[in-house]
Write a protein that holds these residues in place. Structure first.
Motif, short mmCIF file in Angstrom:
data_model
loop_
_atom_site.label_atom_id
_atom_site.label_comp_id
_atom_site.label_asym_id
_atom_site.label_seq_id
_atom_site.Cartn_x
_atom_site.Cartn_y
_atom_site.Cartn_z
N PRO A 81 0.82 -1.21 0.00
CA PRO A 81 0.00 0.00 0.00
C PRO A 81 0.85 1.26 0.00
O PRO A 81 1.93 1.29 0.58
N GLU A 119 -1.22 -3.49 7.21
CA GLU A 119 -2.48 -4.19 7.43
C GLU A 119 -3.43 -3.40 8.32
O GLU A 119 -4.57 -3.79 8.50
N PRO A 145 -5.63 -0.03 9.39
CA PRO A 145 -6.24 1.12 8.74
C PRO A 145 -5.54 2.41 9.12
O PRO A 145 -5.02 2.54 10.22
N ARG A 168 -8.15 0.61 3.87
CA ARG A 168 -6.78 0.25 3.53
C ARG A 168 -6.23 1.24 2.52
O ARG A 168 -6.99 1.87 1.78
#
Length: 86
Positions: free
Chosen positions: A8, A20, A22, A29
């Motif tokens: 991400p 993993e 938030p 995500r």
């Protein structure tokens, strides 16, 4: 801070605790930035079949070092893109 392909990428806001968890109050995500090689592999798989079974998804995720959820979501988004184009 650059991240590894397939991980991400923060779009904005404060530093996130981990990939993993938030980020911020939204609980969403972060967006995954796929590498050109990953996109190429995903596209070629999509050309062969638009729907993956659990076994194929697991195998592809392991080979590409992505999560099964990332693979599943990519295929869902790709099917929607194809539907919009038609």
């Amino acid at each position: 801070r650059p991240s590894a392909p397939g991980q991400p990428v923060p779009e904005e806001g404060p530093e996130c605790p981990g990939p993993e968890e938030p980020c911020g109050r939204s609980g969403r995500r972060l967006r995954t930035a796929f590498s050109a090689e990953q996109i190429s592999t995903l596209e070629s798989s999509f050309q062969r079949q638009q729907y993956l079974g659990a076994a194929e998804r697991r195998q592809l995720a392991g080979r590409m070092r992505l999560s099964e959820v990332q693979i599943k979501t990519w295929f869902q988004n790709r099917r929607m893109k194809l539907k919009r184009q038609l």
